[in-house]
Design a protein around this motif. Structure first.
Motif, mmCIF file in Angstrom:
data_model
loop_
_atom_site.group_PDB
_atom_site.id
_atom_site.type_symbol
_atom_site.label_atom_id
_atom_site.label_comp_id
_atom_site.label_asym_id
_atom_site.label_seq_id
_atom_site.Cartn_x
_atom_site.Cartn_y
_atom_site.Cartn_z
ATOM 1 N N ARG A 115 25.998 9.200 39.274
ATOM 2 C CA ARG A 115 25.819 10.607 39.622
ATOM 3 C C ARG A 115 24.361 11.024 39.424
ATOM 4 O O ARG A 115 23.789 11.727 40.251
ATOM 5 C CB ARG A 115 26.745 11.475 38.753
ATOM 6 C CG ARG A 115 26.542 12.943 39.040
ATOM 7 C CD ARG A 115 27.582 13.797 38.364
ATOM 8 N NE ARG A 115 27.157 15.188 38.394
ATOM 9 C CZ ARG A 115 27.793 16.173 37.803
ATOM 10 N NH1 ARG A 115 28.910 15.919 37.137
ATOM 11 N NH2 ARG A 115 27.339 17.400 37.864
ATOM 12 N N GLU A 133 21.942 12.518 42.377
ATOM 13 C CA GLU A 133 21.326 13.849 42.223
ATOM 14 C C GLU A 133 19.804 13.781 42.277
ATOM 15 O O GLU A 133 19.151 14.679 42.800
ATOM 16 C CB GLU A 133 21.809 14.497 40.920
ATOM 17 C CG GLU A 133 23.271 14.911 41.034
ATOM 18 C CD GLU A 133 23.837 15.569 39.770
ATOM 19 O OE1 GLU A 133 25.021 15.972 39.830
ATOM 20 O OE2 GLU A 133 23.132 15.667 38.741
ATOM 21 N N ARG A 190 18.832 13.582 45.863
ATOM 22 C CA ARG A 190 18.927 14.901 46.507
ATOM 23 C C ARG A 190 17.742 15.775 46.130
ATOM 24 O O ARG A 190 17.178 16.484 46.948
ATOM 25 C CB ARG A 190 20.212 15.609 46.073
ATOM 26 C CG ARG A 190 21.390 15.125 46.854
ATOM 27 C CD ARG A 190 22.611 16.009 46.571
ATOM 28 N NE ARG A 190 23.790 15.236 46.884
ATOM 29 C CZ ARG A 190 24.864 15.153 46.131
ATOM 30 N NH1 ARG A 190 24.945 15.832 45.000
ATOM 31 N NH2 ARG A 190 25.878 14.415 46.499
ATOM 32 N N GLU A 191 17.336 15.692 44.857
ATOM 33 C CA GLU A 191 16.282 16.578 44.379
ATOM 34 C C GLU A 191 14.877 16.114 44.774
ATOM 35 O O GLU A 191 14.042 16.931 45.170
ATOM 36 C CB GLU A 191 16.369 16.641 42.841
ATOM 37 C CG GLU A 191 15.664 17.841 42.264
ATOM 38 C CD GLU A 191 15.846 17.902 40.742
ATOM 39 O OE1 GLU A 191 16.843 17.367 40.220
ATOM 40 O OE2 GLU A 191 14.950 18.476 40.098
#
Ligand code: F6P
Ligand code: MN
Length: 350
Positions: free
Chosen positions: A19, A23, A26-27
């Motif tokens: 995870r 993330e 994505r960031e």
């Protein structure tokens, strides 16, 4: 609305490596699928190594393998096993162009039966192996580079030259420490994260985000049995630390030496400190003891990402241009203030 069976705080506590990586992508858009796969596969291999380590004598993995590596060091059974675990885990995934290891003289090209990728994985499969037999912390260190192609879109066979990149080019670096807990310390260029292996569910769980090393410290680590071989700048620096409150530094220093770089770096990440492995006048340490590509560079990236500093005594470690796969360097890393002082002493001595 029906309340979730998971308390939100509890879910935060259980952020897994998968995870976290998704993330981050994505960031920051810095972790394409192949790089995520590489990190997950390397982390899975570390779980496997951790399992073998924890079995100790029960797993028949303790003791010498009766061979030497390219550096003339006796290989332990666990050194060889860990090396094989990392190769087997990584070679088939299509994410790597090649890998290189402390335990192999030459680079390992991904066999033609598997697809090839653009990343290079370099590792010390079992760091601190003199600690294996005495049940003290050891670890696995890894560094990830990208193979650069002369012509975009073209894939050329991997060579040793592809690995000889400055540490500043690393796209990720990490280590696993096999201690009282098994932990994975990772940086992908946006700080340092620590994941702890939950042995019951077999997952790496984020337990410390954005680790920061205190700028000053009063703890140092050096193998002082080589004192009579030290060069003047080290002699001066250590003399001043030992003089404590009565000397020019005006404060007392404490010393630690675990004899496993992973454990020294881990302590420094946790509570600060400086780690020194200088060159000395002994023939075997003339250019240093630790290896640039799979010890100094990944640790330097981690230390810098946590706000510390790392040099070879003269320049930033990550700016050193490697000239061979198993090249050795002097290493000074940890809390910024101390690394700056000892580096300054070297510069003044030229
Ligand atoms: O891999 C080399 C290494 O085992 C490091 O992990 C450790 O910091 C160092 O060597 C220990 O050196 P010494 O044998 O001088 O204690
Ligand atoms: Mn090592």
């Amino acid at each position: 609305m029906t309340p979730s069976i998971f308390d939100k705080k509890e879910t935060m506590k259980r952020k897994t490596l998968s995870r976290y990586l998704i993330e981050q992508q994505r960031e920051h858009n810095n972790l394409p699928a192949d790089l995520r796969l590489l990190i997950e596969v390397a982390a899975r291999a570390c779980k496997h190594i951790s399992h073998a380590v924890s079995k100790g004598s029960l797993g028949e993995v303790i003791g010498s393998a009766g061979s030497e590596n390219i550096q003339g060091e006796i290989q332990k059974k666990l050194d060889i096993l860990s090396n094989e675990i990392l190769i087997e885990a990584n070679e088939w995934g299509g994410h790597l162009a090649g890998l290189a290891s402390e335990e192999m003289e030459h680079i390992y090209e991904i066999p033609n039966r598997f697809p090839k990728g653009e990343y290079l994985l370099i590792y010390d499969p079992l760091d601190g192996s003199s600690n294996i037999d005495i049940n003290v912390s050891i670890g696995t260190i890894f560094s990830v580079l990208k193979k650069t192609e002369p012509v975009e879109g073209e894939i050329t066979p991997v060579t040793e030259q592809d690995f000889l990149q400055k540490g500043a080019n690393q796209v990720a670096a990490g280590y696993a420490i096999y201690g009282p807990q098994t932990q994975l310390v990772l940086t992908t260029g946006y700080g340092v994260q620590i994941f702890t292996l939950d042995p019951e569910i077999g997952s790496w769980v984020l337990t410390q985000d954005q680790v920061k090393i205190p700028e000053s410290t009063s703890e140092y680590a050096i193998n002082s049995s080589y004192q009579r071989f030290w060069h003047a700048p080290i002699q001066r620096y250590i003399d001043e630390l030992i003089a404590g409150k009565d000397g020019p530094r005006g404060k007392d220093f404490n010393m630690r030496w675990v004899a496993a770089m992973v454990a020294e770096v881990h302590r420094i990440l946790t509570r600060g400190g400086i780690f020194l492995y200088p060159t000395n006048s002994r023939e075997s340490h003339r250019t240093g003891r630790l290896r640039l590509l799979y010890e100094a560079n990944p640790m330097a990236m981690i230390i810098e990402q946590a706000g510390g500093a790392a040099t070879n005594g003269h320049i930033r470690m990550l700016d050193v241009q490697p000239s061979s796969l198993h090249e050795r360097v002097a290493v000074f890393l940890g809390s910024k203030e101390e690394v700056e002082i000892v580096t300054q002493y070297h510069r003044e001595a030229i």
